[in-house]
Design an enzyme around this catalytic site. Structure first.
Site, PDB file in Angstrom:
ATOM      1  N   LYS A 140     -13.235   0.876 -13.588  1.00 50.42           N
ATOM      2  CA  LYS A 140     -13.695  -0.442 -13.141  1.00 50.42           C
ATOM      3  C   LYS A 140     -14.182  -1.278 -14.327  1.00 50.42           C
ATOM      4  CE  LYS A 140     -12.703  -0.010  -8.785  1.00 50.42           C
ATOM      5  NZ  LYS A 140     -11.614  -0.809  -8.204  1.00 50.42           N
TER       6      LYS A 140
ATOM      7  N   TYR B 261     -14.361   6.791 -12.401  1.00 48.94           N
ATOM      8  CA  TYR B 261     -14.345   5.556 -11.595  1.00 48.94           C
ATOM      9  C   TYR B 261     -15.010   4.422 -12.376  1.00 48.94           C
ATOM     10  CZ  TYR B 261     -14.860   2.556  -7.446  1.00 48.94           C
ATOM     11  OH  TYR B 261     -14.799   1.516  -6.546  1.00 48.94           O
TER      12      TYR B 261
ATOM     13  N   ASP C 261       0.867  -1.185   0.000  1.00 52.52           N
ATOM     14  CA  ASP C 261       0.000   0.000   0.000  1.00 52.52           C
ATOM     15  C   ASP C 261       0.901   1.232   0.000  1.00 52.52           C
ATOM     16  OD1 ASP C 261      -2.163   1.956   0.859  1.00 52.52           O
ATOM     17  OD2 ASP C 261      -3.266   0.114   1.203  1.00 52.52           O
TER      18      ASP C 261
HETATM   19  N1  LIG Z   1     -16.058   0.362  -0.501  1.00 55.62           N
HETATM   20  C1  LIG Z   1     -16.893   0.087  -1.493  1.00 55.62           C
HETATM   21  O1  LIG Z   1     -18.102   0.291  -1.375  1.00 55.62           O
HETATM   22  C2  LIG Z   1     -16.369  -0.517  -2.767  1.00 55.62           C
HETATM   23  C3  LIG Z   1     -17.295  -1.021  -3.693  1.00 55.62           C
HETATM   24  C4  LIG Z   1     -16.835  -1.614  -4.860  1.00 55.62           C
HETATM   25  C5  LIG Z   1     -15.495  -1.696  -5.098  1.00 55.62           C
HETATM   26  N2  LIG Z   1     -14.613  -1.190  -4.204  1.00 55.62           N
HETATM   27  C6  LIG Z   1     -13.196  -1.334  -4.492  1.00 55.62           C
HETATM   28  O2  LIG Z   1     -12.610  -2.137  -3.499  1.00 55.62           O
HETATM   29  C7  LIG Z   1     -11.214  -1.862  -3.415  1.00 55.62           C
HETATM   30  C8  LIG Z   1     -10.814  -1.655  -1.955  1.00 55.62           C
HETATM   31  O3  LIG Z   1     -11.397  -0.447  -1.510  1.00 55.62           O
HETATM   32  P1  LIG Z   1     -11.910  -0.237  -0.007  1.00 55.62           P
HETATM   33  O4  LIG Z   1     -13.378  -0.181  -0.069  1.00 55.62           O
HETATM   34  O5  LIG Z   1     -11.276  -1.197   0.908  1.00 55.62           O
HETATM   35  O6  LIG Z   1     -11.398   1.262   0.273  1.00 55.62           O
HETATM   36  P2  LIG Z   1     -10.130   1.813   1.074  1.00 55.62           P
HETATM   37  O7  LIG Z   1      -9.998   3.219   0.650  1.00 55.62           O
HETATM   38  O8  LIG Z   1     -10.291   1.516   2.513  1.00 55.62           O
HETATM   39  O9  LIG Z   1      -8.919   0.928   0.531  1.00 55.62           O
HETATM   40  C9  LIG Z   1      -8.237   1.217  -0.659  1.00 55.62           C
HETATM   41  C10 LIG Z   1      -6.758   1.029  -0.388  1.00 55.62           C
HETATM   42  O10 LIG Z   1      -6.052   1.259  -1.618  1.00 55.62           O
HETATM   43  C11 LIG Z   1      -4.899   2.002  -1.274  1.00 55.62           C
HETATM   44  N3  LIG Z   1      -4.339   2.719  -2.411  1.00 55.62           N
HETATM   45  C12 LIG Z   1      -4.798   3.835  -3.019  1.00 55.62           C
HETATM   46  N4  LIG Z   1      -3.940   4.240  -3.967  1.00 55.62           N
HETATM   47  C13 LIG Z   1      -2.906   3.355  -3.969  1.00 55.62           C
HETATM   48  C14 LIG Z   1      -1.712   3.225  -4.700  1.00 55.62           C
HETATM   49  N5  LIG Z   1      -1.371   4.106  -5.664  1.00 55.62           N
HETATM   50  N6  LIG Z   1      -0.896   2.185  -4.436  1.00 55.62           N
HETATM   51  C15 LIG Z   1      -1.214   1.293  -3.471  1.00 55.62           C
HETATM   52  N7  LIG Z   1      -2.324   1.363  -2.728  1.00 55.62           N
HETATM   53  C16 LIG Z   1      -3.163   2.386  -2.976  1.00 55.62           C
HETATM   54  C17 LIG Z   1      -5.373   2.953  -0.190  1.00 55.62           C
HETATM   55  O11 LIG Z   1      -4.296   3.528   0.514  1.00 55.62           O
HETATM   56  C18 LIG Z   1      -6.238   2.038   0.645  1.00 55.62           C
HETATM   57  O12 LIG Z   1      -5.509   1.378   1.657  1.00 55.62           O
HETATM   58  C19 LIG Z   1     -10.978  -0.650  -4.318  1.00 55.62           C
HETATM   59  O13 LIG Z   1     -10.480  -1.092  -5.571  1.00 55.62           O
HETATM   60  C20 LIG Z   1     -12.368  -0.078  -4.497  1.00 55.62           C
HETATM   61  O14 LIG Z   1     -12.488   0.659  -5.691  1.00 55.62           O
HETATM   62  C21 LIG Z   1     -15.008  -0.595  -3.052  1.00 55.62           C
END
Ligand SMILES: NC(=O)c1ccc[n+]([C@@H]2O[C@H](COP(=O)([O-])OP(=O)(O)OC[C@H]3O[C@@H](n4cnc5c(N)ncnc54)[C@H](O)[C@@H]3O)[C@@H](O)[C@H]2O)c1
Length: 245
Positions: free
Chosen positions: A159, A155, A38
């Site tokens: 995706k 976004y 991360d």
């Molecule tokens: N939370 C939701 O409702 C949801 C729904 C669908 C998909 N997602 C996807 O799930 C995945 C995880 O997201 P989450 O919900 O845990 O959110 P989150 O923000 O808690 O986690 C995302 C993580 O990605 C890291 N990150 C961002 N840019 C980065 C980079 N350049 N290099 C390395 N790490 C990086 C962040 O620091 C963070 O720890 C993401 O791809 C998000 O798009 C989330």
């Protein structure tokens, strides 16, 4: 630790918090050695320390998913463990702006962090997976890659790109016994959406709530394991029914 992933090595991007940290805990609890990468280094180190205290084999390493050099460093760690079995391309950022107001700078950043990173991660992982006879790659997409969402043009594009890349990668890598699938979460309670107005997607979700992170991890574990050995090039939708309408 014994379990489905005993002897297996796993890399999870975006593993400092949210879903990535939960996936690390789930796979490690079933015996995997997990590398969490991360850009949130303090949170990542704290997550790894918390999971180590539970007896899990979890390591944190800085990994900016947009950097080929950082991916090479992650693969070097895997080589110290002798293999790579599972890559979860989970890191992502959210960005909200309607298409008429979208700025190229924000568009490019969103596409780079969310989608180009998946290409870089797969390019890094495939040589080592080939050497050790195969593997499972799981790319984290979103319901917003399958359905439109007003205000989320960049976004959604990022995706949707993941869904398309996953299918092409699955076709190219099947001969190497590397399976490639996407997971399509609906709303999940994480820091990413804690400030969303009016409950975000909850009113449009038949189950009437966001998922707990552990409820996504169960599906990640399925795609990572041999329980899904004949599953490749597809999506696993875990959305509380959002896309059923
Ligand atoms: N939370 C939701 O409702 C949801 C729904 C669908 C998909 N997602 C996807 O799930 C995945 C995880 O997201 P989450 O919900 O845990 O959110 P989150 O923000 O808690 O986690 C995302 C993580 O990605 C890291 N990150 C961002 N840019 C980065 C980079 N350049 N290099 C390395 N790490 C990086 C962040 O620091 C963070 O720890 C993401 O791809 C998000 O798009 C989330």
């Amino acid at each position: 630790m014994s379990g489905r992933f005993s002897g297996k090595v796993v890399v999870i991007s975006g593993g400092s918090r949210g879903q990535g940290a939960s996936h690390a805990e789930r796979l490690a609890s079933e015996g995997a050695a997990v590398l969490c990468g991360d850009v949130l280094d303090d949170e990542g180190r704290a997550t790894a320390a918390r999971l180590q205290a539970l007896g899990h084999d979890v390591t944190y390493q800085h990994l900016d998913v947009t950097s080929s050099g950082d991916w090479a460093t992650a693969m070097a760690w895997c080589r110290t463990r002798g293999r790579l079995d599972v890559l979860v391309n989970n890191a992502g950022i959210i960005h909200v702006n309607p298409l008429t107001e979208e700025r190229l700078e924000d568009w490019n950043l969103t596409l780079t962090v969310n989608a180009t990173s998946v290409l870089l991660g797969m390019q890094a992982a495939v040589p080592l997976m080939r050497e050790t006879g195969g593997g499972s790659i799981i790319n984290v997409a979103s319901i917003f890659g399958m359905a439109g969402a007003e205000g989320y043009i960049a976004y959604c594009a990022s995706k949707g790109a993941i869904l398309a890349m996953t299918k092409t990668a699955a076709l190219e890598l099947a001969k190497d016994k590397i399976r490639v699938n996407s997971i399509v979460p609906g709303g999940v309670s994480t820091p990413m959406n804690e400030n969303e107005p009016e409950g975000g997607v909850v009113p449009l979700t038949p189950l009437g709530r966001r998922a707990h992170v552990s409820e996504i991890s169960g599906s990640i574990a399925f795609l990572a394991s041999d329980d899904s050995v004949f599953v490749t090039g597809t999506e696993l939708i875990v959305d509380g029914g959002y896309l059923a309408k």
